[in-house]
Design a protein around this motif. Structure first.
Motif, mmCIF file in Angstrom:
data_model
loop_
_atom_site.group_PDB
_atom_site.id
_atom_site.type_symbol
_atom_site.label_atom_id
_atom_site.label_comp_id
_atom_site.label_asym_id
_atom_site.label_seq_id
_atom_site.Cartn_x
_atom_site.Cartn_y
_atom_site.Cartn_z
ATOM 1 N N GLN A 178 30.482 84.330 -4.206
ATOM 2 C CA GLN A 178 30.214 82.937 -4.491
ATOM 3 C C GLN A 178 31.389 82.007 -4.250
ATOM 4 O OE1 GLN A 178 30.765 81.545 -8.186
ATOM 5 N NE2 GLN A 178 32.187 83.143 -8.681
ATOM 6 N N ASN A 179 32.593 82.538 -4.140
ATOM 7 C CA ASN A 179 33.746 81.642 -4.065
ATOM 8 C C ASN A 179 34.560 81.728 -2.784
ATOM 9 O OD1 ASN A 179 33.496 80.341 -6.529
ATOM 10 N ND2 ASN A 179 34.472 82.020 -7.627
ATOM 11 N N TYR A 180 34.864 82.938 -2.353
ATOM 12 C CA TYR A 180 35.895 83.107 -1.326
ATOM 13 C C TYR A 180 35.575 82.392 -0.027
ATOM 14 C CZ TYR A 180 37.902 86.559 -4.464
ATOM 15 O OH TYR A 180 38.452 87.181 -5.554
ATOM 16 N N SER A 181 34.334 82.481 0.424
ATOM 17 C CA SER A 181 33.953 81.822 1.672
ATOM 18 C C SER A 181 34.166 80.314 1.597
ATOM 19 C CB SER A 181 32.483 82.133 1.995
ATOM 20 O OG SER A 181 32.067 81.424 3.130
ATOM 21 N N GLU A 182 33.705 79.728 0.485
ATOM 22 C CA GLU A 182 33.832 78.277 0.322
ATOM 23 C C GLU A 182 35.296 77.865 0.229
ATOM 24 O OE1 GLU A 182 32.589 74.706 -2.789
ATOM 25 O OE2 GLU A 182 32.126 76.811 -3.247
ATOM 26 N N TRP A 183 36.080 78.618 -0.533
ATOM 27 C CA TRP A 183 37.497 78.283 -0.680
ATOM 28 C C TRP A 183 38.226 78.377 0.654
ATOM 29 C CZ3 TRP A 183 38.656 81.576 -5.693
ATOM 30 C CH2 TRP A 183 38.014 80.972 -6.776
ATOM 31 N N LEU A 184 37.875 79.410 1.439
ATOM 32 C CA LEU A 184 38.531 79.567 2.738
ATOM 33 C C LEU A 184 38.181 78.418 3.674
ATOM 34 C CD1 LEU A 184 40.216 81.121 4.771
ATOM 35 C CD2 LEU A 184 38.226 82.536 5.275
ATOM 36 N N ARG A 185 36.912 78.035 3.711
ATOM 37 C CA ARG A 185 36.522 76.929 4.579
ATOM 38 C C ARG A 185 37.178 75.620 4.146
ATOM 39 N NH1 ARG A 185 31.360 79.292 4.179
ATOM 40 N NH2 ARG A 185 30.695 77.685 2.697
ATOM 41 N N GLY A 334 42.251 99.811 6.321
ATOM 42 C CA GLY A 334 41.425 99.067 7.260
ATOM 43 C C GLY A 334 40.170 99.834 7.653
ATOM 44 N N SER A 335 40.300 101.162 7.778
ATOM 45 C CA SER A 335 39.148 101.955 8.173
ATOM 46 C C SER A 335 38.214 102.240 7.005
ATOM 47 C CB SER A 335 39.635 103.281 8.776
ATOM 48 O OG SER A 335 40.350 104.019 7.817
ATOM 49 N N GLN A 336 38.731 102.069 5.753
ATOM 50 C CA GLN A 336 37.915 102.423 4.607
ATOM 51 C C GLN A 336 37.177 101.235 4.028
ATOM 52 O OE1 GLN A 336 41.126 103.936 2.325
ATOM 53 N NE2 GLN A 336 40.936 106.021 3.061
ATOM 54 N N TRP A 337 37.667 100.026 4.279
ATOM 55 C CA TRP A 337 37.000 98.848 3.733
ATOM 56 C C TRP A 337 35.572 98.743 4.228
ATOM 57 C CZ3 TRP A 337 41.159 94.503 4.523
ATOM 58 C CH2 TRP A 337 42.121 94.662 3.539
ATOM 59 N N ARG A 338 34.688 98.360 3.316
ATOM 60 C CA ARG A 338 33.337 98.013 3.697
ATOM 61 C C ARG A 338 33.224 96.513 3.522
ATOM 62 N NH1 ARG A 338 29.630 102.133 3.709
ATOM 63 N NH2 ARG A 338 28.232 100.523 4.492
ATOM 64 N N LEU A 339 33.183 95.785 4.617
ATOM 65 C CA LEU A 339 33.210 94.334 4.556
ATOM 66 C C LEU A 339 31.815 93.763 4.763
ATOM 67 C CD1 LEU A 339 36.400 93.799 6.737
ATOM 68 C CD2 LEU A 339 36.231 94.075 4.271
ATOM 69 N N GLU A 340 31.442 92.844 3.903
ATOM 70 C CA GLU A 340 30.110 92.274 3.956
ATOM 71 C C GLU A 340 30.189 90.762 4.114
ATOM 72 O OE1 GLU A 340 27.867 94.391 4.116
ATOM 73 O OE2 GLU A 340 28.892 96.155 3.363
ATOM 74 N N ASP A 341 29.059 90.165 4.520
ATOM 75 C CA ASP A 341 29.012 88.717 4.709
ATOM 76 C C ASP A 341 29.254 87.982 3.399
ATOM 77 O OD1 ASP A 341 28.470 89.119 7.300
ATOM 78 O OD2 ASP A 341 26.301 88.808 7.142
ATOM 79 N N CYS A 342 30.032 86.883 3.490
ATOM 80 C CA CYS A 342 30.184 85.990 2.342
ATOM 81 C C CYS A 342 28.905 85.168 2.212
ATOM 82 C CB CYS A 342 31.364 85.036 2.541
ATOM 83 S SG CYS A 342 32.946 85.875 2.629
ATOM 84 N N SER A 343 28.615 84.741 1.020
ATOM 85 C CA SER A 343 27.490 83.844 0.826
ATOM 86 C C SER A 343 27.848 82.808 -0.220
ATOM 87 C CB SER A 343 26.244 84.625 0.390
ATOM 88 O OG SER A 343 26.471 85.252 -0.849
ATOM 89 N N ASP A 344 27.130 81.713 -0.247
ATOM 90 C CA ASP A 344 27.369 80.632 -1.196
ATOM 91 C C ASP A 344 26.332 80.682 -2.310
ATOM 92 O OD1 ASP A 344 29.480 79.463 0.206
ATOM 93 O OD2 ASP A 344 28.046 78.606 1.630
ATOM 94 N N VAL A 345 26.790 80.977 -3.513
ATOM 95 C CA VAL A 345 25.950 80.910 -4.692
ATOM 96 C C VAL A 345 26.753 80.226 -5.772
ATOM 97 C CG1 VAL A 345 24.578 82.947 -4.130
ATOM 98 C CG2 VAL A 345 26.708 83.219 -5.406
ATOM 99 N N SER A 346 26.121 79.993 -6.922
ATOM 100 C CA SER A 346 26.818 79.234 -7.949
ATOM 101 C C SER A 346 27.961 80.031 -8.560
ATOM 102 C CB SER A 346 25.839 78.820 -9.034
ATOM 103 O OG SER A 346 25.199 79.950 -9.564
#
Length: 354
Positions: A178-185, A334-346
């Protein structure tokens, strides 16, 4: 222990190949005198944007970051109320449980968390959450599967306990998405000119004695995507060359060095060697020709570049302490991280962090 810490300080650097990144480094510790129980560092494109600790110290760097923190009350709360009160208690509780699991009753112990969001023009946005304990990988969070990935086999009991707490998992997912994507943008919008700038370095050749290696040292450059190498007759050298790490300066720029062993080079061949520095996004290169031994200015018997290195390490103590194991495990992580899409929620409080 202190010797190891200083070696890690001099090697400490958190680097990322993506175009933009927002990272939060949380470090909880026990058994270290004069070090706060909790330190939080925010990095935007690997440049320190904010710092706080449980001793109620807070620093916000650059006007663009001050604007971001002011515009996002919860981000400011993370660096004030929760940094000063809530999170130190949670980190201490979790650290005590882990120490108890490993039958540790005293000594120096460190719990670290690295979370954030990365933006790449090709792969899009991703979030990550990585945990470490006493300088080793501990657990990472798989956002898609909503599960904890065990990275230290001996921590299986801790993993089972965390897995059983479904409410905590959902709260963790809620905060991550809920936060990281918005803060980064927002950080990118506020500081676009700052983030996309390029700053050339000052490049010098340093040498302690005529027979010692020649160090080609570049400092003051930005961003950290740069290469530097020695050449002979225009051809890059790979033997008798020691590449140092890219290190952060206290002002947000970077420094690096590459050493050349010239013990077997004849005087008449000096002019055949040069050092080349290349900065990402800049067409021009900087070349330094090795012509004669260069004596390094000494202070109290210590080489000038050594004094600078220790001074920089001390100034960067808060950031580097937070990266004690991220550098060492960078390739494996780097090879072990499972990275997923950020999304905007409250928004939800970081009090649910653990």
């Amino acid at each position: 222990m202190m010797k190891s810490l200083f070696l890690l300080l001099l090697l400490c650097h958190v680097s990322s190949p993506v175009k933009h990144s927002l990272k939060f480094l949380y470090t909880g510790s026990s058994g270290i005198q004069n070090l706060p129980e909790l330190v939080i560092v925010a990095l935007v494109d690997d440049v320190q944007a904010g710092y706080c600790n449980s001793n109620k110290t807070i620093e916000i760097h650059q006007e663009v970051w001050k604007k971001l923190f002011k515009d996002k009350p919860v981000l400011m709360e993370l660096f004030t109320q929760q940094c000063f009160d809530t999170l130190p208690k949670l980190f201490k509780s979790t650290l005590d449980k882990i120490m108890q699991h490993f039958n540790q009753t005293e000594g120096v112990h460190i719990l670290q968390v690295m979370e954030g969001c990365e933006l790449d023009e090709q792969t899009g946005e991703t979030v990550f959450s990585q945990y470490g304990y006493d300088g080793e990988d501990f657990m990472s969070f798989d956002l898609k599967m909503r599960t904890w990935i065990l990275l230290k086999p001996e921590a299986d009991v801790i993993q089972q306990e965390w897995e059983a707490d479904k409410a905590r998992i959902e709260n963790h997912v809620y905060f991550l998405t809920q936060n990281y994507s918005e803060w980064l943008r927002k950080a990118g919008n506020y500081g676009e000119n700052f983030l996309l700038r390029t700053v050339p370095p000052s490049v010098s050749l340093l040498q302690k004695s005529p027979s010692s290696p020649v160090s080609c040292h570049a400092t003051g450059f930005y961003p950290d995507r740069a290469t530097m190498f020695w050449r002979k007759d225009g051809q890059e050298l790979h033997e008798d060359v020691d590449h140092g790490e890219i290190l952060p300066n206290h002002d947000g720029t970077f420094q690096m060095r590459v050493d050349l062993n010239i013990s077997s080079v004849k005087h008449e061949d000096w002019s055949r060697y040069d050092c080349v520095f290349q900065l990402y996004g800049v067409k021009d290169t900087i070349t330094k020709l090795y012509e004669a031994p260069i004596n390094v200015v000494c202070v109290s018997g210590r080489p000038f570049n050594h004094i600078i290195g220790v001074a920089v390490a001390l100034m960067l103590l808060p950031v580097c302490i937070t990266a004690l194991f991220w550098r060492k495990k960078k390739k494996n992580i780097g090879s072990q991280w499972r990275l997923e899409d950020c999304s905007d929620v409250s928004l939800k409080s970081k009090q649910q962090f653990f």
